[in-house]
Design an enzyme around this catalytic site. Structure first.
Site, mmCIF file in Angstrom:
data_model
loop_
_atom_site.group_PDB
_atom_site.id
_atom_site.type_symbol
_atom_site.label_atom_id
_atom_site.label_comp_id
_atom_site.label_asym_id
_atom_site.label_seq_id
_atom_site.Cartn_x
_atom_site.Cartn_y
_atom_site.Cartn_z
ATOM 1 N N HIS A 1 -6.001 -6.530 -1.479
ATOM 2 C CA HIS A 1 -4.959 -5.573 -1.066
ATOM 3 C C HIS A 1 -3.754 -6.276 -0.440
ATOM 4 O O HIS A 1 -3.854 -6.867 0.621
ATOM 5 C CB HIS A 1 -5.583 -4.579 -0.084
ATOM 6 N N ASP B 1 -8.727 -5.586 -5.584
ATOM 7 C CA ASP B 1 -8.349 -4.489 -4.693
ATOM 8 C C ASP B 1 -8.756 -3.153 -5.313
ATOM 9 O O ASP B 1 -8.356 -2.845 -6.439
ATOM 10 C CB ASP B 1 -6.829 -4.532 -4.479
ATOM 11 N N SER C 1 0.838 -1.186 0.000
ATOM 12 C CA SER C 1 0.000 0.000 0.000
ATOM 13 C C SER C 1 0.891 1.261 0.000
ATOM 14 O O SER C 1 1.784 1.356 -0.841
ATOM 15 C CB SER C 1 -0.927 -0.042 1.220
#
Lengths: 517, 517
Positions: free
Chosen positions: B477, B452, B201
């Protein structure tokens, strides 16, 4: 005078100005009692020898009478990397444009990354970009480095304290360049035009780092005489002075020996007031010196700068000099009769640097003005640009050592900050650069001339098929960036030809890649 | 309450927390009168729904009972890029070490670049690095991001004002990593050991940028679910919500339609106190809500986070969730009888996210605690991390637009700073990344799972032979960074296998290059 002022003066002597001025630590370190107490603080002493005359007659451009650029100002962020209250402050960053040869909108941008001097002077001494712009249809851009020339974020107060000088760093300067170039292209509706960056000396370091850090802004960089390896222990610390010495030795062993002998003689004769008075006369000092240091520094500067500017044609970069000025100096030294005084020989040689045109009545050996605005380099050398230097026994200068601790104390005393000794290699690399960049990055030319004292800290071997070293045995400090002249020897003509060819390759490749959609 | 507090609350709603929490702009933009005035300022509302429970039971490591790392603290410079008086300040940066599998001194360093949370939690949810360390003989290092966890430069005052928060920027964080890694290797006498960086991320963005900016420190980067293209106009602004919607639509059209219908019904019923009281009961709110916004936000968060964590096996990243939780939500919605209330359906579906274990008696729909310390992201989103987002008519959420001007005003009101809207792409690039990196840089894996919502802003195609995109159609994710489980489907096993193989290639190449002297 105040103790802090003295410390600052001592400090100044231990700093170096990358591009043009260098006052070596040795003299100061070897004979502390002779350090001057009357130098301007935080200012490299070597610079003192520059004359405004040098500024006014520089440049070889055909369009010399009319400036070959227009000046512009960009509202630049003071601090790109934090959001502290000061960071909302903007300052006017100066840049120069020449669109005479520009094939809008596809022609490339040739962007010069200004170093530690005012940008107009740098533009007038970087004729190469003007010479090659027509065949590329390039838009020429010269960007001034923050805290130099007119680009002082706090105006005349900019050098007054750490609060202000603190924003004078290479990372901020690189971000300035990125933001200015990106914005300029947007405003001119030429976002897809390729950008090639150029720079010499410190500006060359910036150019190579810019290509590495901002590949999305510049497709390639010509980094001329960029000593990016002159940090930590990557390059032998004695390299700089060894090269100067070698330059003189290569002309004549006698020349080298005379210069090597002069420092002790100077010290001996300058140990009392009578001697200083006599030496002041010999050196035609405008004002009698009180200490020997200014005289030895004045001599050293002459030899070092002349080695840096040992160009194959007459040039006026810092001073008016003949072609191959080191050879000229040595010719003069060698032409003295056998029993002549070494001081007379050294002074006569130094006069090639200070008075080639013969119009100087006396010399400001204790320092003069700062026509090109190099002042900020003292700060940079005391914060990020820690380039350790020593003088070896084999050199023609007085041997000296380097101490991180001493430097740190001096910088703290002089500027109120301690240097970040290894920041440059942490931020930009340098150690094992051949391994690191063998499979990373592309499109950088590192050009060097081996007569240049800075060449030892440069990249001298090809790293990959597109990170290229162009080395000339006889070249000096960023000779390739100077205007072509009819008397240029083949080897510099060839070096520039290769640079042009490589840059064409970058642009062709870029256009091909872009066309592939 | 004060107006500034209200503004801050509004602002918080328009921010997003990259890794885990996102409170979309739409609701706030569409129904300003229903914005909450009782949210904690400068804090993404979505976070409020986290429970400390989620933190305590996270991690699947075999060594879960005993922490599989030791904590250390490094004296880090506060400001790498200026020398202002504050810049001499150092703070304690936390990092974790695990040398269980390390083949000293040649084994590689696997370094995780901490994102916007405390590092211990990130370490316990990044089992992949522990899983693969043995076969590499790697030293595992997790570095906490400044201003998160225990690495707060000004302690508990760190979030109090711009003077302090101003140092919370991505560039400073990357320099922290560079300095810490370099120093650690020197202190451990392993300067030649190769370093591979990892991140998910925002941490994945940092990892990829780190490889690009500090190739002399890291030989390669695995950037998992890193939406580095979610800036400016590179990625369609509706991409995030479109993907969430598509995730639900792919399970069942009815499921999608029910959720799409719920927002207007909520608004209608919540338009008076009686309706709010009734809705509070339906939602089992611990406290009756005064406005409809917390309820709609609570629902949105459930759908968005569940889409992000639509993993193929049961997982406890933010919440305890079953395998394929989106499918579970839709099954529940689809199992209601034809005439059932949409609110009941939506609540039942959201309970999969908030109450899968069935132990919640009531829900803190108006916000709870911040167990992982995400607080700083609000600031980051209001300064550098400007990721424009809209909601399209085709989405299952309420349509909304994005305005740079409005965002700028809100950030100024909430934090006292204006965002630098295009800084990220100026500093790190992003536009035409395929062209820029085609012939520049190397050794980056961009891994993404197309379920995601952040995948739209990721690098989804190979850029060169060593800048690789590993995309799974069904991944969510940064699934690849999680510990392997016996129930992992083949496609994630294969994605991780490819990552391991590629990383082996980097290290082998590095060792080969190094051996060549």
């Amino acid at each position: 005078m105040a103790a802090s002022s003295l410390l600052a003066a001592i400090l100044a002597l231990q700093l170096l100005l990358l591009l043009v001025a260098f006052t070596p630590a040795p003299a100061a370190a070897a004979s502390p009692s002779k350090r001057p107490i009357h130098q301007p603080p935080s200012f490299p002493a070597g610079i003192s020898t520059l004359r405004r005359r040098a500024a006014s007659s520089s440049g070889r451009l055909a369009t010399e009478a009319v400036k070959p650029f227009t000046a512009h100002y960009f509202p630049q962020e003071l601090d790109h990397f934090t959001f502290t209250p000061n960071s909302s402050r903007v300052f006017s960053q100066k840049y120069l444009l020449n669109d005479t040869f520009w094939r809008k909108p596809t022609g490339p941008l040739f962007v010069y990354m200004g170093g530690e001097a005012d940008i107009e002077w740098l533009a007038t001494t970087t004729g190469f970009m003007f010479d090659i712009a027509p065949e590329f249809g390039a838009l020429i851009v010269f960007i001034e480095h923050r805290f130099y020339g007119e680009s002082k974020p706090f105006g005349n107060d900019s050098y007054k304290s750490v609060d202000m000088l603190g924003y004078l760093t290479s990372t901020q300067a690189l971000a300035d360049f990125a933001i200015l170039i990106t914005s300029l292209k947007q405003n001119m509706s030429i976002v897809d035009a390729p950008v090639v960056v150029f720079g010499g000396s410190y500006g060359g370091m910036l150019a190579s780092w810019f290509r590495l850090k901002y590949p999305h802004v510049a497709i390639g960089a010509l980094a001329s005489s960029a000593p990016i390896l002159h940090f930590d222990d990557i390059t032998p610390w004695s390299s700089f002075h060894d090269t100067v010495s070698q330059d003189f030795k290569s002309e004549s062993l006698n020349c080298f020996s005379v210069i090597k002998a002069v420092w002790d003689v100077l010290d001996n004769r300058g140990s009392n007031d009578t001697g200083l008075l006599e030496l002041s006369k010999t050196f035609r000092a405008c004002k009698t010196v009180q200490f020997i240091y200014p005289l030895s520094s004045w001599l050293q500067t002459a030899f070092i700068h002349t080695a840096m500017m040992d160009y194959p044609t007459p040039a006026n970069f810092l001073m008016n000099l003949p072609a191959y000025p080191v050879k000229e100096m040595c010719k003069i030294i060698d032409s003295f009769p056998a029993g002549a005084d070494v001081i007379d020989k050294a002074f006569a040689a130094a006069s090639v640097y200070y008075n080639y045109t013969g119009d100087q009545k006396c010399f400001q050996v204790e320092g003069g003005d700062d026509p090109h605005g190099f002042k900020g380099w003292g700060w940079q050398a005391c914060t990020e640009m820690v380039m350790p230097m020593t003088v070896s026994n084999e050199s023609m200068f007085r041997p000296s050592s380097f101490s991180y601790e001493k430097m740190s104390e001096n910088c703290l005393a002089g500027y109120g900050v301690r240097p970040r000794m290894h920041w440059i290699t942490s931020e930009y690399g340098g150690h094992k650069i051949d391994k690191v960049l063998k499979r990373f990055g592309s499109n950088i030319i590192f050009s060097n001339g081996m007569r240049d004292p800075w060449s030892g800290g440069g990249v001298l071997k090809n790293i990959s098929s597109s990170i290229i070293a162009l080395v000339t045995e006889k070249g000096a400090h960023h000779l390739d960036l100077r205007s072509a002249t009819k008397d240029d020897p083949d080897w510099v003509v060839e070096q520039r030809r290769q640079e042009v060819e490589i840059i064409h390759g970058w642009i062709d490749q870029y256009n091909k890649d872009t066309a592939q959609g």
